[in-house]
Design a protein around this motif. Structure first.
Motif: not given
Lengths: 537, 286, 322
Positions: A123, A117, A113-114, A31, A88
């Motif tokens: 998040t 997002e 995760k990235d 990120s 989030s």
């Protein structure tokens, strides 16, 4: 890890230029900065709306708008557009699994995760749970109304117990609305609808999304089994060829043959400790019948206090002879550590053992390149071989009723647990999540991480795996069995007593849990047992 | 006092034997902290007492540096856990010492709080686990879960009995003449307590504080229940150091254990001259 | 322990007032109230709600698995059933007995070892400071790491067996943690290792508090070391011995950390103590109504024991005074 990564990132920024970008391949897609965006490889394939980019073969994991992943992302965007989405979501995850979501794999890729997002703007807040604390922390969160997590992750055996707490959301409406296609005939769960029902459903409703495949698989040492001297010695001692054992009898022979504690080598190290060992009792017990020997009759009467139950238990006790003298106190960390140091000829473990230990990057392992895998040993019944493994533990996620927006949480799980993203994630060697979907077993990345030889074994083991107890009272039932098996192993009870006492305790738990509730659950569980038989030859 | 050489020799032998047994696990921890992964669980003939290939990898690893032999993701480094342990133990000790000392003085000199001795003994006798569920519910309700102040508070409470009882015995033992003289001279009662009594109690205060600090610093169970991630303490963090690559990360655990031994040892050395004097519990009076 | 009678029972106040005369000459002073108030508040804070809640749910079959929140636990009212079950629970009795067994074995050993070491350290000798500090190190080691180290030390191919092999001259390969009796022994050994230093410290403090003139005089009179110990030291440190024993007994009753990491109460239930038992039924079986009943039963029993102990100590003191 995190600190050093930050340094690399900062250094890369300072240096700039092409060489630095190449060097920092491992940290692309974070990120913090995404230099990869400028590369041509980053573009999605035509018709695709999302998925990982930045590495050769990335298109395998990209998805179009009308796919489980695509629908999930589109639905999330719609909710975000309405302004009702949380900033989030808090995901509880066993510490050993986090790497698969946060560490980019393969080189050039973003992390899970990235990617999430980037695609949704929400998040993903991952909260590590120490090993063995998943259930405790979940129950604590539910009963104290702490709201520390939006998504719980724990072993599938507890799904029934968890659903009964009222602390997790019934997912039926979401499943219907967003169509996760878990039973897809070529990509979905093994066993189709039945597999889905076993892993994600309780009492006819969806409560969980499976994120794991803990089918216990057997491993042997190819260096020992292939050694000519050993082969000759074995042949002359036992009168048959040294090869992967097909029956428990052969396993016992081979393990006894290789058991040389003075040289730091044990015959076999399938677990015998509290809380884990009984999975290996299961395998010996359920293979005493053709096609299966059940734990319970369809009327919720325990079947274990029988000649077969006693026999399996006796074998289970006798096999201590070729285990580590400390077997009763060894858990999987000791088992994995021992295997890494080349301390055993055979073992039975989670399917990820070769991923971690037959791994050139693992300098601590002495068995890299020396591991093979095999089907579970079985029993010869009516001219056929009954080989059975067991599905036990297997992490499953459920959405908390305390979540701000349960639908978003479910959508995240649909996205994560569907074949494309899940396949990509399970191939990542940085965590525990293991393959269990059909799509996983033919994937090149998974093959690379889990090794060709092992992927084939896992697939065949899955077809021969019986479920463990996953209905209300699962913990109590397993504890009662466990307690008595431990008493048998330490010699304070005979095999007969252990089985008789287990039956007694099971009946008591049955009464407490409510028999009607159990009958339905046991029937559903029994129906999911495999019937496949192997030829003798 | 006339002592024979033989007696001295026997004394030395016995002291050395005691030292030997006391040091086995300590030595094992220190040695383990510098062992490379291959030597962690070596057994039988491969067992090494002294690391064959000493390394600092274990220390580097827990502080977040990538070490080749340990290709494991650490989500948190030990630094945070050390901070959490220090903060909660120190504040917890302060709470216990301040509250316990005041209460002990109040009872000893003014006869208030006559229920405290028994109540506090009961508090200490009782396994904290047995009330963990209500405490968890309270802590959640008060938003104290996974905070350093929440942890400090419970530490202060569970070690309060120690500071109270220790200090009370000293106050009872201490002659009151000096305080009385000061009172007669018109010094305020509170000033007498803080300016006259407490300074005289420096030794007992220091040794009680050490005991209380060790008890807080050692806790595993309470932190396991009342922290989730931000304020996980050393013992809880240590338990999470395992991986499927290598099993339990014994070297990393030992390295952390070695670091964790430093604060109490420094504390102990700092107050060494008070330590023995300070622990007589006033029991010699009779 | 002289303080007990001053406070626990006002009956003894006759003697108290004499010694506390000046403070009391000013009458009851508010300062005493203010000083004890924080402790009172903390005790009330930690005791009131948990005990009321435990009392309430101990009368129900409440478990989080039912989906009922605890305030509504009355829906699962079961009266005294949990208490009845408890009195009939062999696992509970087993855990209780094991806890007492550990106390009965470990506390005396810790005591005598600590006393012996303290006697060795009574007079000056070269490097005494150094030895003394080194011997206190075990209690400064975090119990969790001690648990992991003992787990390794007690492996069958581990260091302890290797030392035994060296000492005995034959190969020793005991599976300490896999044998129910030996696992209990291993747990006791680890506790002795960690907490003998505390006994040593407390008892040494006591011994050094004995006026040296008396000892010198006795030596001049030709008393043997043994006689000196029996006639001078022992009576002087009796009270401190009681305190040392009481502290270890209280703390051992709750033994958990090192033990749980070493054996997790196993093999089977061989090392399952009261704390481990409570931990397991709290976190795995989740029978929280039952845990509450257990908690209250323990609290009640311990209170009676503590109350009786204080009463007897106080009576003895009064007899001495009289």
């Amino acid at each position: 890890m995190t600190i050093s990564n930050k340094h690399t990132r900062r250094d890369a920024l300072k240096l700039g230029g092409k060489s630095a970008l190449l060097m920092s391949g491992a940290v692309l897609g974070t990120s913090f900065i995404r230099p990869g965006r400028s590369f041509a490889a980053d573009a999605l394939e035509p018709g695709m709306i999302g998925g990982p980019t930045g590495f050769p073969g990335a298109e395998l994991y990209q998805y179009g708008p009308d796919s489980p992943e695509g629908r999930a992302i589109e639905a999330v965007k719609e909710i975000v557009g309405k302004g009702t989405a949380p900033k989030s979501i808090k995901l509880a995850l066993s510490e050993g699994s986090i790497g698969q979501l946060t560490k980019p794999f393969p080189e050039g890729a973003p992390s899970i995760k990235d990617l999430w997002e980037k695609e949704t703007g929400i998040t993903l807040d991952i909260i590590g749970i120490p090993e063995g604390q998943g259930f405790t922390k979940t129950i604590q969160d539910i009963s104290t109304k702490a709201g520390a997590y939006d998504i719980y992750t724990l072993d599938y055996n507890r799904l029934g117990d968890l659903a009964e707490t009222g602390g997790v959301v019934k997912l039926d409406a979401y499943v219907e609305k967003h169509r996760p296609e878990w039973d897809h005939p070529t990509e979905g769960y093994v066993g189709g609808e039945q597999g889905v029902s076993l892993l994600n459903k309780y009492s006819g409703s969806y409560y969980g999304v499976s994120l794991d495949g803990d089918f216990q698989t057997w491993i042997y040492r190819t260096d020992l089994f292939g050694d000519d001297k050993e082969r000759r010695a074995f042949q002359s001692k036992y009168g048959y060829e040294l090869q992967q054992p097909r029956t428990w009898k052969e396993l016992d022979d081979i393990a006894a043959f290789f058991h040389r504690p003075d040289e730091g080598l044990f015959g076999c190290t399938d677990l015998r400790n509290q809380g884990w060992g009984y999975t290996n009792w299961y395998q010996r017990y359920v293979s005493t019948g053709s096609p299966n020997r059940f734990l319970w009759s369809d009327d919720a009467e325990p079947l274990i206090n029988s000649a077969e139950g006693v026999m399996a238990t006796q074998e289970y006790i006798d096999s201590l002879d070729y285990h580590s003298p400390d077997a009763i106190s060894w858990g999987w960390p000791e088992q994995y550590g021992n295997m890494a140091s080349g301390g055993t000829a055979m073992t039975c473990a989670f399917s990820n053992m070769p991923k971690f230990l037959d791994n050139a990057a693992n300098e601590g392992s002495k068995v890299t390149g020396k591991m093979g895998s095999m089907l579970p040993p079985g029993r010869e019944i009516d001219g056929k071989l009954v080989r059975r493994s067991v599905l036990w533990f297997s992490l499953t996620s459920a959405v908390s009723t305390q979540a701000e927006n349960p639908e978003i949480c479910y959508l995240f799980l649909q996205w994560l647990g569907s074949s494309k993203i899940y396949t990509w994630m399970t191939a990542n060697p940085a965590g525990y999540f293991d393959p269990f979907q059909l799509a996983n077993f033919s994937d090149p990345l998974v093959m690379r991480t889990y090794h060709d030889y092992h992927v084939e074994t896992i697939k065949e083991t899955v077809r021969r795996a019986v479920p463990t107890i996953n209905y209300p009272g699962a913990t109590a039932f397993h504890n009662a069995l466990d307690e008595n098996l431990m008493a048998a192993l330490t010699g304070s009870k005979t095999a007969e007593q252990a089985m008789a006492d287990t039956e007694k305790q099971w009946s008591r738990i049955t009464r407490r849990t409510g028999k009607e509730k159990l009958v339905a659950a046991i029937r559903a569980n029994n129906a999911a047992w495999p019937t496949i038989l192997d030829p003798l030859g | 006092m006339q002592r024979s050489v033989i007696f001295e020799l026997i004394r030395y032998c016995l002291v050395l034997i005691a030292l030997f047994f006391a040091m086995i696990p300590v030595f094992w921890m220190i040695s383990m902290a510098f062992k490379p992964i291959a030597e962690w669980t070596a057994s039988g003939a491969d067992l090494t007492w002294w690391p064959k290939a000493p390394t600092l990898d274990n220390f580097r690893f827990i502080f977040g540096q990538n070490t080749n032999a340990l290709i494991v993701e650490l989500e948190r480094t030990a630094g945070r856990a050390i901070l959490a342990s220090l903060l909660s133990s120190v504040i917890g000790t302060l709470i216990a010492m301040v509250v316990g000392t005041s209460a002990a003085y109040g009872l000893s000199r003014y006869n208030y709080g006559k229920n405290l001795p028994l109540a506090l003994i009961q508090l200490r006798l009782f396994p904290p686990l047995a009330v963990m569920i209500p405490v968890m519910i309270m802590w959640t309700f008060l938003n104290l879960v996974d905070t350093w102040w929440g942890l400090s508070l419970i530490y202060g409470i569970v070690t309060l009995p120690f500071s109270f009882w220790l200090m009370k015995t000293y106050f009872d033992e201490m002659p009151k003449e000096i305080e009385e003289a000061a009172l007669v001279e018109g010094c305020s009662r509170f000033r007498v307590f803080t300016r006259i009594t407490l300074p005289m109690m420096a030794g007992p205060l220091a040794s009680s504080a050490l005991l209380v600090f060790i008890l807080n610093w050692s806790d595993y169970l309470i932190a396991l229940m009342l922290t989730t991630r931000e304020w996980v303490t050393i013992p809880v963090y240590m338990a999470s150091l395992s991986s499927s690559m290598t099993g339990q990360l014994y070297g990393a655990k030992a390295a952390l254990g070695l670091i964790a031994a430093i604060p109490p040892v420094i504390f102990g050395i700092a107050i060494q001259k008070h330590l023995v004097r300070g622990l007589t519990f006033g029991a010699l009076k009779q | 322990m002289s303080n007990v009678d001053d406070t626990a029972k006002p009956v003894a106040s006759g003697t108290v007032e004499k010694t506390d005369s000046h403070f009391h000459a000013y009458g009851k002073n508010r300062l005493g109230l203010y000083l004890t108030l924080p402790a009172q508040i903390l005790v009330l804070f930690i005791a009131l709600f948990p005990l009321l809640m435990q009392l309430y749910i101990s009368l129900t079959d409440w478990t989080p698995l039912t989906g009922v929140r605890w305030p509504q636990a009355y829906q699962l009212w079961s009266g005294l059933a949990n208490y009845a079950d408890l009195l009939d629970d062999d696992r509970f009795y087993g855990a209780l007995w094991r806890t007492f067994f550990i106390i009965i074995v470990a506390v005396p050993i810790e005591f005598f070892l600590g006393l012996a070491m303290a006697l060795l350290f009574m007079d000056e000798f070269p490097a005494k400071r150094l030895f003394y500090s080194a011997l206190l190190v075990p209690m400064m080691i975090v119990p969790a790491v001690a648990g992991y180290m003992f787990f390794l030390l007690f492996q069958s191919g581990g260091p302890i067996n290797q030392l035994l092999s060296l000492a005995l001259g034959t190969k020793v390969a005991i599976s300490w943690l896999s044998d129910p009796d030996l696992a209990l022994a291993a747990v006791i050994i680890s506790d002795i290792w960690q907490w003998t230093p505390l006994m040593f410290l407390i008892l040494l403090a006591g011994l050094l508090g004995v006026p040296s003139e008396q000892l010198k005089a006795a030596t001049l009179l030709g008393a043997s070391p043994w006689q000196r110990f029996l006639t001078i030291l022992l009576p002087k440190i009796k009270a401190i011995m009681v305190i040392a024993l009481a502290i270890r007994t209280i703390e051992l009753f709750k033994i958990f950390d090192t033990l749980y990491i070493m054996t997790a109460g196993g093999p089977g239930v061989a090392t399952e103590t009261i704390s481990v038992f409570i931990f397991k039924i709290t976190t795995q079986e989740l029978v929280w109504g039952y845990v509450a009943a257990l908690a209250l039963l323990i609290l009640f029993t311990l209170s009676v024991i503590a109350g009786l102990a204080m009463y007897f100590l106080q009576r003895k003191k009064r007899e001495v005074a009289a």
